[in-house]
Motif scaffolding. Structure first.
Motif, mmCIF file in Angstrom:
data_model
loop_
_atom_site.group_PDB
_atom_site.id
_atom_site.type_symbol
_atom_site.label_atom_id
_atom_site.label_comp_id
_atom_site.label_asym_id
_atom_site.label_seq_id
_atom_site.Cartn_x
_atom_site.Cartn_y
_atom_site.Cartn_z
ATOM 1 N N ARG A 15 0.871 -1.185 0.019
ATOM 2 C CA ARG A 15 0.122 -0.037 -0.181
ATOM 3 C C ARG A 15 1.022 1.176 -0.029
ATOM 4 O O ARG A 15 0.578 2.350 -0.679
ATOM 5 C CB ARG A 15 -0.941 -0.016 1.223
ATOM 6 N N ALA A 127 -6.660 6.801 -9.312
ATOM 7 C CA ALA A 127 -7.199 5.368 -8.610
ATOM 8 C C ALA A 127 -6.293 4.636 -8.068
ATOM 9 O O ALA A 127 -6.419 4.281 -6.816
ATOM 10 C CB ALA A 127 -7.728 4.382 -10.001
ATOM 11 N N GLY A 131 -6.729 3.968 -4.063
ATOM 12 C CA GLY A 131 -6.839 2.220 -4.054
ATOM 13 C C GLY A 131 -6.046 1.734 -2.799
ATOM 14 O O GLY A 131 -5.965 0.711 -2.239
ATOM 15 N N ARG A 133 -5.660 2.873 -0.117
ATOM 16 C CA ARG A 133 -6.668 3.077 1.228
ATOM 17 C C ARG A 133 -6.049 3.916 2.248
ATOM 18 O O ARG A 133 -6.002 3.302 3.498
ATOM 19 C CB ARG A 133 -6.994 1.542 1.523
ATOM 20 N N MET A 195 -10.149 1.766 -10.735
ATOM 21 C CA MET A 195 -10.266 1.423 -9.393
ATOM 22 C C MET A 195 -10.396 0.040 -8.728
ATOM 23 O O MET A 195 -9.670 -0.414 -8.041
ATOM 24 C CB MET A 195 -11.467 2.275 -8.484
ATOM 25 N N ALA A 199 -7.210 -1.330 -6.528
ATOM 26 C CA ALA A 199 -7.668 -1.067 -5.101
ATOM 27 C C ALA A 199 -7.243 -2.320 -4.332
ATOM 28 O O ALA A 199 -7.279 -3.604 -4.699
ATOM 29 C CB ALA A 199 -9.208 -1.034 -4.812
#
Length: 213
Positions: A15, A127, A131, A133, A195, A199
């Protein structure tokens, strides 16, 4: 998720790099659209007009507007995250760095290529960072907050925002062109396409253990 939940969630090895790549790429895509000379996003029109009016670089104007937009999060009750802070710190400087190395397009064909590549890249990297998060950037936070409060479709809210800020930027001297219209029409569908593909799926976050009484 609030900022603490975002940091507690797993898969940070993917991430965090995805967040950073998305933000750097987003800044580069912004400058690609600006350099096309055919009109950029509504926010970029506002940034260009602000930079010209204040006599500052595009990147510094980007960061200034980001900070001001964050104030609008207060009535919208949006929650910032790591992605919000890094968006303010990275996107503007990535745009300035791209301006140093990106040659100006020569002729309508090159301008059209810059525009097309910029639109697709902007949607993809938007995106990509969302994505990860880690929370939305200042501008995307305005969109998500308004969608939550008004319950209007994404396309309606995003288009309304783009038109409003483009008009404000045009009044300040920013460039409005066919690209501005294309971005407003294409960004929603393109982000919606990318997305689900980028994601990061996160495991459920366990609730904090309660202390025994």
């Amino acid at each position: 998720m609030n900022a603490f939940d975002q940091l507690r969630a797993g898969r940070k090895g993917r991430r965090i790099p995805q967040l950073l790549l998305g933000l750097v790429g987003y800044g580069a895509a912004v400058m690609l659209l600006v350099r096309s000379g055919l009109g950029a996003t509504g926010w970029n029109v506002l940034t260009e007009g602000t930079a010209g009016s204040l006599g500052i670089s595009f990147g510094w104007a980007t960061n200034l507007i980001s900070l001001l937009v964050l104030l609008a999060w207060i009535p919208l009750r949006e929650l910032p995250g790591l992605g919000t802070l890094l968006n303010v710190a990275i996107v503007g400087f990535a745009a300035d760095a791209t301006a140093w190395v990106l040659p100006a397009p020569h002729g309508p064909l090159a301008q059209t290529g810059y525009l097309a590549a910029g639109i697709v890249a902007l949607a993809f990297f938007d995106a990509l960072y969302l994505g990860a998060r880690f929370g939305s950037g200042p501008r995307d936070g305005i969109m998500t907050g308004l969608i939550r409060l008004t319950r209007l479709p994404v396309a309606v809210v995003r288009t309304g925002i783009e038109v409003t800020v483009a008009c404000a930027g045009w009044l300040l001297g920013g460039t409005v062109g066919v690209g501005t219209v294309l971005v407003a029409l294409c960004m929603g569908p393109l982000v919606g396409y990318f997305m689900p593909r980028v994601a990061v799926a996160l495991p459920a976050i366990p609730a904090p253990a309660q202390r025994p009484r």
